[in-house]
Design an enzyme around this catalytic site. Sequence first.
Site, PDB file in Angstrom:
ATOM      1  N   GLU A 117       4.891  -4.966   7.191  1.00 40.46           N
ATOM      2  CA  GLU A 117       4.158  -3.887   7.867  1.00 40.46           C
ATOM      3  C   GLU A 117       4.657  -3.644   9.277  1.00 40.46           C
ATOM      4  O   GLU A 117       4.611  -2.527   9.788  1.00 40.46           O
ATOM      5  CB  GLU A 117       2.656  -4.203   7.908  1.00 40.46           C
ATOM      6  CG  GLU A 117       1.939  -4.102   6.572  1.00 40.46           C
ATOM      7  CD  GLU A 117       1.943  -5.399   5.781  1.00 40.46           C
ATOM      8  OE1 GLU A 117       2.762  -6.295   6.081  1.00 40.46           O
ATOM      9  OE2 GLU A 117       1.129  -5.509   4.850  1.00 40.46           O
ATOM     10  N   GLU A 137      -0.549  -9.340  -0.406  1.00 42.41           N
ATOM     11  CA  GLU A 137      -1.963  -9.634  -0.112  1.00 42.41           C
ATOM     12  C   GLU A 137      -2.803  -9.627  -1.382  1.00 42.41           C
ATOM     13  O   GLU A 137      -3.680 -10.470  -1.557  1.00 42.41           O
ATOM     14  CB  GLU A 137      -2.490  -8.620   0.909  1.00 42.41           C
ATOM     15  CG  GLU A 137      -1.832  -8.800   2.275  1.00 42.41           C
ATOM     16  CD  GLU A 137      -2.144  -7.671   3.240  1.00 42.41           C
ATOM     17  OE1 GLU A 137      -1.906  -6.488   2.869  1.00 42.41           O
ATOM     18  OE2 GLU A 137      -2.614  -7.928   4.354  1.00 42.41           O
ATOM     19  N   GLY A 149       0.662  -5.017   1.067  1.00 44.31           N
ATOM     20  CA  GLY A 149      -0.554  -5.113   0.269  1.00 44.31           C
ATOM     21  C   GLY A 149      -0.307  -5.769  -1.087  1.00 44.31           C
ATOM     22  O   GLY A 149      -1.230  -6.328  -1.675  1.00 44.31           O
ATOM     23  N   ALA A 165       0.860  -1.178   0.000  1.00 44.85           N
ATOM     24  CA  ALA A 165       0.000   0.000   0.000  1.00 44.85           C
ATOM     25  C   ALA A 165       0.902   1.236   0.000  1.00 44.85           C
ATOM     26  O   ALA A 165       2.057   1.173   0.422  1.00 44.85           O
ATOM     27  CB  ALA A 165      -0.900  -0.018   1.230  1.00 44.85           C
TER      28      ALA A 165
HETATM   29  N1  CO8 Z   1       4.613   3.160  -0.742  1.00 45.75           N
HETATM   30  C1  CO8 Z   1       4.998   4.309  -1.295  1.00 45.75           C
HETATM   31  N2  CO8 Z   1       6.146   4.452  -2.009  1.00 45.75           N
HETATM   32  C2  CO8 Z   1       6.922   3.363  -2.147  1.00 45.75           C
HETATM   33  C3  CO8 Z   1       6.578   2.124  -1.576  1.00 45.75           C
HETATM   34  C4  CO8 Z   1       5.344   2.041  -0.855  1.00 45.75           C
HETATM   35  N3  CO8 Z   1       4.896   0.890  -0.325  1.00 45.75           N
HETATM   36  N4  CO8 Z   1       7.549   1.241  -1.877  1.00 45.75           N
HETATM   37  C5  CO8 Z   1       8.458   1.894  -2.604  1.00 45.75           C
HETATM   38  N5  CO8 Z   1       8.091   3.182  -2.784  1.00 45.75           N
HETATM   39  C6  CO8 Z   1       8.805   4.246  -3.501  1.00 45.75           C
HETATM   40  C7  CO8 Z   1       9.996   4.738  -2.719  1.00 45.75           C
HETATM   41  O1  CO8 Z   1       9.590   5.676  -1.759  1.00 45.75           O
HETATM   42  C8  CO8 Z   1      10.858   5.313  -3.815  1.00 45.75           C
HETATM   43  O2  CO8 Z   1      10.333   6.569  -4.165  1.00 45.75           O
HETATM   44  P1  CO8 Z   1      11.360   7.802  -4.435  1.00 45.75           P
HETATM   45  O3  CO8 Z   1      12.168   7.355  -5.618  1.00 45.75           O
HETATM   46  O4  CO8 Z   1      10.444   8.952  -4.725  1.00 45.75           O
HETATM   47  O5  CO8 Z   1      12.170   7.937  -3.195  1.00 45.75           O
HETATM   48  C9  CO8 Z   1      10.582   4.381  -4.994  1.00 45.75           C
HETATM   49  O6  CO8 Z   1       9.352   3.712  -4.692  1.00 45.75           O
HETATM   50  C10 CO8 Z   1      11.644   3.331  -5.175  1.00 45.75           C
HETATM   51  O7  CO8 Z   1      11.818   2.668  -3.924  1.00 45.75           O
HETATM   52  P2  CO8 Z   1      13.232   2.461  -3.232  1.00 45.75           P
HETATM   53  O8  CO8 Z   1      14.155   3.586  -3.589  1.00 45.75           O
HETATM   54  O9  CO8 Z   1      12.988   2.210  -1.783  1.00 45.75           O
HETATM   55  O10 CO8 Z   1      13.719   1.144  -3.994  1.00 45.75           O
HETATM   56  P3  CO8 Z   1      14.725   0.042  -3.444  1.00 45.75           P
HETATM   57  O11 CO8 Z   1      14.997  -0.849  -4.612  1.00 45.75           O
HETATM   58  O12 CO8 Z   1      15.862   0.643  -2.724  1.00 45.75           O
HETATM   59  O13 CO8 Z   1      13.875  -0.785  -2.332  1.00 45.75           O
HETATM   60  C11 CO8 Z   1      11.938  -1.906  -1.504  1.00 45.75           C
HETATM   61  C12 CO8 Z   1      12.763  -1.544  -2.733  1.00 45.75           C
HETATM   62  C13 CO8 Z   1      12.702  -2.899  -0.623  1.00 45.75           C
HETATM   63  C14 CO8 Z   1      10.657  -2.597  -2.030  1.00 45.75           C
HETATM   64  C15 CO8 Z   1      11.579  -0.644  -0.675  1.00 45.75           C
HETATM   65  O14 CO8 Z   1      11.056   0.320  -1.575  1.00 45.75           O
HETATM   66  C16 CO8 Z   1      10.591  -0.869   0.413  1.00 45.75           C
HETATM   67  O15 CO8 Z   1      10.926  -1.397   1.452  1.00 45.75           O
HETATM   68  N6  CO8 Z   1       9.305  -0.452   0.183  1.00 45.75           N
HETATM   69  C17 CO8 Z   1       8.294  -0.518   1.184  1.00 45.75           C
HETATM   70  C18 CO8 Z   1       7.786  -1.938   1.369  1.00 45.75           C
HETATM   71  C19 CO8 Z   1       6.721  -1.969   2.441  1.00 45.75           C
HETATM   72  O16 CO8 Z   1       6.952  -1.660   3.593  1.00 45.75           O
HETATM   73  N7  CO8 Z   1       5.489  -2.388   2.042  1.00 45.75           N
HETATM   74  C20 CO8 Z   1       4.389  -2.468   2.966  1.00 45.75           C
HETATM   75  C21 CO8 Z   1       3.594  -1.207   2.892  1.00 45.75           C
HETATM   76  S1  CO8 Z   1       2.312  -1.168   4.102  1.00 45.75           S
HETATM   77  C22 CO8 Z   1       1.111  -2.125   3.436  1.00 45.75           C
HETATM   78  O17 CO8 Z   1       1.202  -2.633   2.340  1.00 45.75           O
HETATM   79  C23 CO8 Z   1      -0.094  -2.317   4.264  1.00 45.75           C
HETATM   80  C24 CO8 Z   1      -1.133  -3.058   3.484  1.00 45.75           C
HETATM   81  C25 CO8 Z   1      -2.441  -2.732   4.052  1.00 45.75           C
HETATM   82  C26 CO8 Z   1      -3.529  -2.889   3.019  1.00 45.75           C
HETATM   83  C27 CO8 Z   1      -4.787  -2.470   3.598  1.00 45.75           C
HETATM   84  C28 CO8 Z   1      -5.881  -2.414   2.586  1.00 45.75           C
HETATM   85  C29 CO8 Z   1      -7.078  -3.210   2.969  1.00 45.75           C
END
Ligand code: CO8
Length: 258
Positions: free
Chosen positions: A132, A112, A109, A65
């Site tokens: 998360e 999921e 998400g 998400a």
């Molecule tokens: N949300 C928003 N932006 C994101 C997300 C995200 N989940 N993941 C990556 N991005 C963005 C980064 O902020 C970055 O943006 P910018 O270039 O503007 O800084 C861009 O994507 C590229 O990401 P990274 O530079 O971090 O790329 P890396 O290759 O270094 O890392 C990762 C990749 C490991 C995937 C890393 O981006 C990461 O850890 N992302 C977050 C993963 C995460 O925590 N996901 C869980 C989110 S919470 C959730 O999903 C709750 C679900 C609830 C659903 C409820 C509905 C019913």
Amino acid sequence: MEFECIILEIKEKVGLITLHRPKALNALNDQLMNELGSALKSLDSNEAIQCIVITGSEKAFAAGADIAAMANYSFMDTYKGDYITRNWETIRQIRKPVIAAVAGYALGGGCELAMMCDFIIAAENAKFGQPEIKLGTLPGAGGTQRLPRAISKSKAMDMCLTARMMDAAEAERAGLVSRVVPQEMLLEEAMAAASTIASMSLPIVMMIKESVNRAYETTLSEGVHFERRLFQASFGTEDQKEGMAAFLEKRSAVFKNQ
Ligand code: CO8
């Protein structure tokens, strides 16, 4: 409807949806989930479509998400406004099969969403996780419920509590994904699986989906009872007559979805 966060393509009897927010690794925001829901519903009601594939990019199916969009929500925003969660259940209403073709990250998400599909085909570089906990929250779209059913309580706890990612090989061993293929073959493999399904009788396909899903909602004896009724119902279709006649006549069946 014009889409900005997804790409919708029709390939013969298969609807292909590509999640497309490349700058945010396909993070799932409200707009994307709205568009996804609307595309899924339109494919489900399109008589020419018999199967659906959802995919992302080579780097990410979806990295979860959208954290930026939800970071400042209060409890009341999420509860009263139903923000974040309101668009997430649409996929469960879809009666045609939905295959997730996952390369790269399927996190939070994203994992999921993949699990809400009927089965997952993964590329060798796929990584699944529920991170998360690192954000001070927990899975909110079924992660704590579908993971234990898919891969056992122990592995589900491990993933949700440590936030570690599972690679494609482990995901296949654990039963989270149905097959793992080289990355360059992912879409081809998923589309081939979808075309195979699309060559079957659509009403029978829908009955099978309904029956397998029932296994997650009920007891074994109720589930078997439900399956038996659908099995009996299949004898009321023209496609059952055609399928069995074709076998006996040593030819390919031509199903009419009747
Ligand atoms: N949300 C928003 N932006 C994101 C997300 C995200 N989940 N993941 C990556 N991005 C963005 C980064 O902020 C970055 O943006 P910018 O270039 O503007 O800084 C861009 O994507 C590229 O990401 P990274 O530079 O971090 O790329 P890396 O290759 O270094 O890392 C990762 C990749 C490991 C995937 C890393 O981006 C990461 O850890 N992302 C977050 C993963 C995460 O925590 N996901 C869980 C989110 S919470 C959730 O999903 C709750 C679900 C609830 C659903 C409820 C509905 C019913």
